[in-house]
Design an enzyme around this catalytic site. Structure first.
Site, PDB file in Angstrom:
ATOM      1  N   GLU A  61       0.923  -1.051   0.061  1.00  0.00           N
ATOM      2  CA  GLU A  61      -0.180   0.064   0.183  1.00  0.00           C
ATOM      3  C   GLU A  61       0.881   1.375   0.071  1.00  0.00           C
ATOM      4  O   GLU A  61       0.581   2.299   0.690  1.00  0.00           O
ATOM      5  CB  GLU A  61      -1.046   0.076   1.139  1.00  0.00           C
ATOM      6  CG  GLU A  61      -1.857  -1.099   1.140  1.00  0.00           C
ATOM      7  CD  GLU A  61      -3.035  -1.165   2.105  1.00  0.00           C
ATOM      8  OE1 GLU A  61      -2.578  -0.577   3.241  1.00  0.00           O
ATOM      9  OE2 GLU A  61      -4.106  -1.624   1.971  1.00  0.00           O
ATOM     10  N   ASP A  91      -8.540  -9.172   3.934  1.00  0.00           N
ATOM     11  CA  ASP A  91      -8.312  -7.910   4.932  1.00  0.00           C
ATOM     12  C   ASP A  91      -9.502  -7.683   5.943  1.00  0.00           C
ATOM     13  O   ASP A  91     -10.221  -6.985   5.982  1.00  0.00           O
ATOM     14  CB  ASP A  91      -8.320  -6.571   4.130  1.00  0.00           C
ATOM     15  CG  ASP A  91      -7.689  -5.516   5.032  1.00  0.00           C
ATOM     16  OD1 ASP A  91      -7.307  -5.901   6.200  1.00  0.00           O
ATOM     17  OD2 ASP A  91      -7.894  -4.359   4.581  1.00  0.00           O
ATOM     18  N   GLU A 110     -12.847  -2.138  12.182  1.00  0.00           N
ATOM     19  CA  GLU A 110     -12.684  -1.419  10.985  1.00  0.00           C
ATOM     20  C   GLU A 110     -13.934  -2.017  10.042  1.00  0.00           C
ATOM     21  O   GLU A 110     -14.558  -1.295   9.175  1.00  0.00           O
ATOM     22  CB  GLU A 110     -11.461  -1.606  10.037  1.00  0.00           C
ATOM     23  CG  GLU A 110     -11.148  -1.060   8.692  1.00  0.00           C
ATOM     24  CD  GLU A 110     -10.030  -1.159   7.966  1.00  0.00           C
ATOM     25  OE1 GLU A 110      -9.033  -1.692   8.720  1.00  0.00           O
ATOM     26  OE2 GLU A 110      -9.814  -0.918   6.765  1.00  0.00           O
TER      27      GLU A 110
END
Ligand code: BDP
Length: 684
Positions: free
Chosen positions: A268, A341, A369
């Site tokens: 990332e 993820d 998240e």
């Protein structure tokens, strides 16, 4: 008038004395006990154990013994035995001071959960040696994916001013066996390694030390260049190697028991060894060599993927398996529980077990998240256990992810487990009172992955609220139902990553942004079309199934045998695909979303019934959050069903609740993370 004022004042005091704001977490024991506690050694860690018992233990005298016997040595540095009887006397024995600390907390937990009956004869040793929280905290005190306020670390006031919360945090962790903290975000600011910040880190490490907690840091691979002024950060460049050696020396001079580094490299947008044509092994080993003389370790993350035509779920395996066996023995590869993820449900990452000559550790996410932030009550122990108990079939049946990583099947020099923390400076630490249970559960499972989610829920409820069975039983049921409820109203049957872009809150299955990275778009993950829905990872598709050992590869790859809760993870199934229930896939999807909504409402009902058992303050706060969760569940159901219906062209079964939103309106919903946390986002 005067009398009224007095009454008012009096009740204000009462309320204050009994303020239930969640700040005490699960550590709520009465601290006025005056127990007799003796120890055969003195040290700061033992002093903590002694003090905890002196002030909270309400039984017969306790003796703490460091023993050099063979039996004690087999307990390692953290294990202990507890023997005796609360009425006549109890002896805690350990080979090292940390063992006594954990033993003391264990004894107090037995007392607080009402589990003391007659003779005690307990031997405990943790499953993983390093049980670590990863804080994604930035130096400006914002927290990446944090939903409980700002960072606990007051960098601006350190090293001179120490918040009392550092100690409370360390104590809470020690009480559940956590023994390490990575203080800063994996997207690491190089400044953390500057002299100025290392002095601040040292101040925190000094507070944590008596609680047996080691400090670790996330490091930016480019630090020698950005912080050190070198022309590059090539891991084979002698100057770079020397820079790291000097830096490590500087750190250990300040913090002699420093744990080591956590590294997110070539992921990332973070820099890494591949920037210089080197491998992950080159990068990790260079750091490992610098840390080795001080017994430090490198936790090198396997969370790597790039926007190629290759299935994102396959990429970590593809990058790391060819490097198997090339890493130093103080390197451990940190692997997220699933291949993508931290989704509400994923299969376990196929890297577990696949690296046969490289140490592997698991990374869970405690912060929610992808599970409704600190707004939704989602008890994560069932999710953690689902991964830990998954059989990888590496080398045959019974090779669970837990046994592969905790040294039971593959002796390892380093064993570890990490959880991305959900703490912040909010009064109740985690934003939602029940999110504390996820912190607690992570610690307990890191210690013993064989504990059941139910047992952990009950322990936590008893210590956090009340031991009254009329509360504990139904509240535990509510917790245990919550994860599956969340999967149902967000992403049933193996759907994944269909969240609103970037914020990762709320549904946006239609998400597609021309010009952006395809592997960050919901449409990439569900691939809905007029034929069906789901990501084909079978042999006819990306063939990600081939990364699993047999018989799993074949099982996942066969649309008729694949577990239905992962169906759309591995297959692009026809809308008319016949499910085990006899329903078509489309109908089943509708029923699942509908049951998710009903389950979210059931959480509300179950909670309301518990009102009389607990304090009004926490009751009301949880109730308000459950209202948000139920509303969000309807939002999820309507958005996903109405959107997928544009492909299936099939009716929503008539007996289930009709959508209450219009798809056109849902397309327009827009909000920022702060709006969500302030409950200030509006769905028309
Ligand atoms: C993703 C998060 C991102 C993290 C990344 C990571 O969205 O903020 O930086 O994981 O784990 O889940 O590195």
């Amino acid at each position: 008038m005067k009398k009224q004022l007095l009454t008012l004042l009096f009740s204000a005091c009462l309320i204050n004395a009994y303020a239930e704001d969640g700040s005490r977490l699960w550590l709520r024991a009465d601290t006025t006990a005056q127990a007799t506690v003796t120890a055969n050694r003195q040290s700061p860690v033992i002093a903590v154990a002694v003090k905890e018992l002196q002030t909270q233990w309400r039984g017969a005298p306790v003796q703490l013994l460091i023993a050099g016997t063979k039996a004690a040595q087999t307990l390692g540095s953290d294990g202990y035995t507890i023997a005796g009887n609360p009425q006549t006397g109890v002896t805690l024995t350990a080979a090292a001071e940390q063992g006594l600390l954990y033993g003391a907390y264990h004894l107090l937990r037995l007392q607080e959960t009402g589990a003391l009956a007659g003779n005690i004869n307990i031997t405990e040793k943790p499953g993983y040696e390093r049980r670590i929280l990863n804080h994604w905290d930035n130096l400006d005190r914002s927290i990446e994916r944090g939903y409980a306020g700002r960072s606990l670390w007051e960098w601006e006031k350190l090293p001179d001013t120490l918040s009392p919360r550092y100690r409370e945090y360390a104590r809470a962790n020690a009480s559940i066996g956590i023994n390490g903290s990575v203080l800063n975000n994996v997207n690491a600011n190089p400044q953390i390694l500057s002299g100025e910040y290392l002095a601040k880190v040292k101040a925190i490490a000094d507070v944590f030390r008596p609680y047996g907690i080691k400090v670790y840091l996330s490091v930016n691979f480019a630090s020698p260049k950005t912080l050190g002024g070198l022309p590059d950060a090539d891991p084979l460049n002698r100057e770079v190697i020397q820079w790291w050696k000097n830096k490590v020396k500087e750190i250990y001079a300040l913090i002699p028991d420093f744990g080591g580094f956590l590294v997110k490299a070539n992921s990332e947008g973070q820099s890494g060894p591949q920037d210089y044509g080197r491998t992950h092994a080159d990068g990790a080993n260079m750091l490992a060599d610098a840390l080795k003389p001080y017994k430090g370790i490198v936790m090198w993350r396997a969370f790597v993927y790039s926007p190629t035509s290759e299935d994102r779920a396959k990429q970590a395996y593809q990058e790391f398996v060819p490097l198997d066996g090339q890493f130093r023995d103080n390197v451990i590869i940190q692997i997220k529980n699933g291949p993508v993820d931290f989704q509400p449900r994923e299969p376990f990452s196929p890297l577990f077990g696949a690296l046969q000559h490289t140490q592997e550790m698991i990374e869970f996410q405690i912060t929610q998240e992808y599970l409704g932030f600190s707004n939704h009550l989602v008890y994560l122990a069932p999710l953690f256990k689902e991964t830990l108990d998954s059989d990888t079939y590496a080398g045959g049946q019974g090779a669970t992810v837990a046994k592969i990583t905790n040294g039971a099947l593959r002796p390892a020099k380093v064993t570890a487990i990490a959880g991305v923390a959900n703490t912040g400076d909010s009064v109740n630490w985690c934003g939602h009172h029940f999110a504390q249970a996820n912190w607690y559960a992570f610690g307990r499972l890191a210690w013993n992955s064989e504990l059941s989610a139910e047992q952990i829920a009950e322990e936590w409820l008893k210590m956090t609220f009340t031991a009254d069975e009329n509360f504990v039983r139904p509240a535990a049921d509510l917790m245990l139902a919550s994860r599956e409820a969340c999967v149902n109203y967000m992403m049933p049957l193996g759907l994944h990553h269909i969240f609103s872009f970037n914020a990762h809150y709320g549904p946006q299955p239609w998400g597609y942004f021309p010009g952006g990275r395809m592997d960050w778009m919901p449409v990439y993950y569900h691939k809905a079309d007029s034929a069906g829905v789901g990501f084909d990872r079978s042999k006819t598709g990306s063939n990600a199934v081939s990364q699993y050992f047999q018989p799993l590869g074949d099982l996942y790859g066969d649309i008729d045998r694949c577990p239905e809760n992962l169906l759309l993870w591995f297959h692009h199934a026809a809308w008319t695909h016949k499910m085990k229930s006899g329903n078509s896939l489309w109908d089943e999807l509708c029923y699942r979303y509908d049951s998710g909504v009903r389950q979210a409402r059931d959480l509300q009902k179950a909670w309301d019934r518990l009102e009389r058992h607990i304090d009004a303050e926490r009751f009301d706060q949880v109730q308000a959050k459950l209202q948000i969760q139920a509303k969000d569940a309807v939002w999820w159901k309507d958005a996903c069903l109405l959107y997928f219906q544009t492909f299936s062209k099939m009716p929503i079964p008539y007996e289930i609740e009709r959508p209450v939103h219009r798809l056109d309106d849902l397309y327009k919903v827009w909000f920022r993370q702060e709006d969500v946390l302030n409950n200030n986002y509006c769905i028309k």
